[in-house]
Design a protein around this motif. Structure first.
Motif, PDB file in Angstrom:
ATOM      1  N   ALA A  74      29.750  -8.130  16.282  1.00 44.02           N
ATOM      2  CA  ALA A  74      30.618  -7.154  15.630  1.00 44.02           C
ATOM      3  C   ALA A  74      30.531  -5.802  16.328  1.00 44.02           C
ATOM      4  N   ALA A  75      31.651  -5.080  16.359  1.00 43.43           N
ATOM      5  CA  ALA A  75      31.676  -3.748  16.968  1.00 43.43           C
ATOM      6  C   ALA A  75      30.808  -2.777  16.182  1.00 43.43           C
ATOM      7  N   ARG A  76      30.712  -2.992  14.880  1.00 46.79           N
ATOM      8  CA  ARG A  76      29.847  -2.188  14.024  1.00 46.79           C
ATOM      9  C   ARG A  76      28.897  -3.130  13.308  1.00 46.79           C
ATOM     10  N   GLU A  77      27.676  -3.141  13.732  1.00 42.38           N
ATOM     11  CA  GLU A  77      26.704  -4.104  13.207  1.00 42.38           C
ATOM     12  C   GLU A  77      26.068  -3.618  11.906  1.00 42.38           C
ATOM     13  N   ASN A  78      26.184  -4.450  10.878  1.00 40.22           N
ATOM     14  CA  ASN A  78      25.583  -4.164   9.583  1.00 40.22           C
ATOM     15  C   ASN A  78      25.430  -5.489   8.863  1.00 40.22           C
ATOM     16  N   ALA A  79      24.192  -5.866   8.586  1.00 37.81           N
ATOM     17  CA  ALA A  79      23.921  -7.184   8.021  1.00 37.81           C
ATOM     18  C   ALA A  79      24.628  -7.420   6.695  1.00 37.81           C
ATOM     19  N   VAL A  80      24.674  -6.405   5.847  1.00 42.50           N
ATOM     20  CA  VAL A  80      25.312  -6.563   4.543  1.00 42.50           C
ATOM     21  C   VAL A  80      26.820  -6.680   4.690  1.00 42.50           C
ATOM     22  N   ALA A 167      23.032   7.717  13.139  1.00 43.80           N
ATOM     23  CA  ALA A 167      23.277   6.404  13.739  1.00 43.80           C
ATOM     24  C   ALA A 167      24.074   6.541  15.032  1.00 43.80           C
ATOM     25  N   PHE A 168      25.059   7.431  15.039  1.00 48.96           N
ATOM     26  CA  PHE A 168      25.813   7.694  16.267  1.00 48.96           C
ATOM     27  C   PHE A 168      24.887   8.286  17.335  1.00 48.96           C
ATOM     28  N   ARG A 169      24.053   9.210  16.919  1.00 42.16           N
ATOM     29  CA  ARG A 169      23.147   9.876  17.858  1.00 42.16           C
ATOM     30  C   ARG A 169      22.152   8.903  18.479  1.00 42.16           C
ATOM     31  N   ASP A 170      21.617   8.013  17.640  1.00 38.31           N
ATOM     32  CA  ASP A 170      20.556   7.109  18.087  1.00 38.31           C
ATOM     33  C   ASP A 170      21.074   5.794  18.662  1.00 38.31           C
ATOM     34  N   GLY A 171      22.391   5.588  18.632  1.00 35.45           N
ATOM     35  CA  GLY A 171      22.959   4.366  19.190  1.00 35.45           C
ATOM     36  C   GLY A 171      23.065   3.214  18.228  1.00 35.45           C
ATOM     37  N   GLY A 172      22.696   3.442  16.953  1.00 38.07           N
ATOM     38  CA  GLY A 172      22.786   2.368  15.971  1.00 38.07           C
ATOM     39  C   GLY A 172      24.204   2.075  15.557  1.00 38.07           C
ATOM     40  N   ARG A 173      25.094   3.027  15.786  1.00 36.21           N
ATOM     41  CA  ARG A 173      26.519   2.831  15.518  1.00 36.21           C
ATOM     42  C   ARG A 173      27.289   3.226  16.772  1.00 36.21           C
ATOM     43  N   ALA A 174      28.168   2.345  17.213  1.00 33.36           N
ATOM     44  CA  ALA A 174      28.858   2.592  18.483  1.00 33.36           C
ATOM     45  C   ALA A 174      30.321   2.176  18.441  1.00 33.36           C
ATOM     46  N   ASN A 175      30.949   2.264  17.278  1.00 35.13           N
ATOM     47  CA  ASN A 175      32.356   1.850  17.186  1.00 35.13           C
ATOM     48  C   ASN A 175      33.312   3.038  17.138  1.00 35.13           C
ATOM     49  N   ASP A 176      32.862   4.166  17.655  1.00 36.89           N
ATOM     50  CA  ASP A 176      33.713   5.351  17.740  1.00 36.89           C
ATOM     51  C   ASP A 176      34.533   5.292  19.036  1.00 36.89           C
ATOM     52  N   PRO A 177      35.837   5.493  18.977  1.00 35.36           N
ATOM     53  CA  PRO A 177      36.682   5.424  20.168  1.00 35.36           C
ATOM     54  C   PRO A 177      36.214   6.387  21.257  1.00 35.36           C
ATOM     55  N   ASN A 178      36.059   5.849  22.443  1.00 36.70           N
ATOM     56  CA  ASN A 178      35.662   6.644  23.615  1.00 36.70           C
ATOM     57  C   ASN A 178      34.315   7.346  23.461  1.00 36.70           C
ATOM     58  N   GLY A 179      33.496   6.850  22.537  1.00 33.56           N
ATOM     59  CA  GLY A 179      32.166   7.435  22.351  1.00 33.56           C
ATOM     60  C   GLY A 179      32.197   8.873  21.873  1.00 33.56           C
ATOM     61  N   MET A 180      33.298   9.273  21.235  1.00 29.85           N
ATOM     62  CA  MET A 180      33.459  10.673  20.832  1.00 29.85           C
ATOM     63  C   MET A 180      32.363  11.158  19.902  1.00 29.85           C
TER      64      MET A 180
END
Length: 204
Positions: A74-80, A167-180
Motif C-alpha cells: 500500500a502507498a500508505r501503510e497502516n495495519a488497521v 510520520a512524514f518527517r520520519d518516513g513512516g508516511r510517504a503518500n504525499d505527492p512529490n514528497g511535498m
C-alpha cells in the motif's frame, strides 16, 4: 489561485456525480468505520482523525492508498486501515468519501494559546530561516484545504496532525505527492510541529 479553485470546484462536482449510493455508504460507515471515526465522521479519540467535512477527493485518495493492489504494498501503510479497506470496491470508496465529506464537522479546539500563537506565524508566514513555507499557501488561510490537492485541517485534532507531520518527517508516511509534506516536515522542529498543529485545531 482562482484557476485552481475553479478547477477544484469542477473536480468536486464530477466526484459527487460519480458517488451516488449514499445509503450503501452509510451502511458501510456504520458497520466498518464507526468504531474509530464515529458514524458521522466526528471521531472522539485524538488518535483517529475527524473525517466529517473532509474533502471527498482527499478521502478517496487516502482510502485507495491504504489498499494494497497489484501485488504491491500500500502507498500508505497502516495495519488497521489496510484491513478496513481490503474488501471495499472502488465504488464503495468513492461513496464513503462523498458520504463523509457531506457530514458536519464538530471541530476540535486549540488548548495552548502560546503554542497556537507560534503556529499562527508559521501558518501565515512560514519560517524563511529554515525554508518552511506558509501552511496557508496550500491549506488555505482558514485551513479549508483545496479539493483534489490539499486536505482540510481546520478543526482537526492537534494530536493527529502532529502525529502525521512526524510520520512524514520520519518516513513512516510517504503518500504525499512529490514528497511535498516530507520536505516540509523535515524542516520543522518538534515545537513547531506542536505549534502549527495546535493552531490548525483552532481554525474555523
Amino acid at each position: 489561485m482562482i484557476r485552481a479553485l475553479v478547477g477544484g470546484a469542477v473536480a468536486a462536482a464530477v466526484f459527487a456525480a460519480q458517488a451516488q449510493d449514499a445509503t450503501k455508504a452509510q451502511n458501510i460507515a456504520n458497520q466498518v468505520c464507526a468504531a474509530c471515526h464515529a458514524a458521522d465522521g466526528n471521531s472522539i479519540a485524538p488518535a483517529n482523525p475527524k473525517i466529517a467535512g473532509q474533502i471527498a477527493e482527499y478521502l478517496h485518495k487516502q482510502l485507495a492508498d491504504f489498499k494494497a493492489q497489484g501485488g504491491k504494498k500500500a502507498a500508505r501503510e497502516n495495519a488497521v486501515m489496510s484491513g478496513m479497506v481490503a474488501n471495499l470496491s472502488e465504488a464503495d470508496m468513492k461513496n464513503l468519501a462523498a458520504y463523509y465529506s457531506g457530514q458536519k464537522l464538530k471541530p476540535a479546539a486549540a488548548a495552548d494559546k502560546e503554542l497556537a500563537a507560534l503556529g499562527q506565524k508559521l501558518w501565515r508566514g512560514g519560517n524563511a530561516a529554515s525554508g518552511v513555507p506558509a501552511c496557508a499557501g496550500c491549506h488555505g488561510p482558514a485551513g479549508a484545504g483545496m479539493p483534489a490537492q490539499y486536505p482540510r485541517l481546520s478543526g482537526q485534532y492537534a494530536e493527529y496532525i502532529a502525529a502525521q507531520l512526524k510520520a512524514f518527517r520520519d518516513g513512516g508516511r510517504a503518500n504525499d505527492p512529490n514528497g511535498m509534506m516530507r520536505g516540509v516536515a523535515t524542516r520543522l522542529t518538534e515545537r513547531e510541529i506542536r505549534a502549527v498543529s495546535e493552531y490548525a485545531a483552532g481554525l474555523r
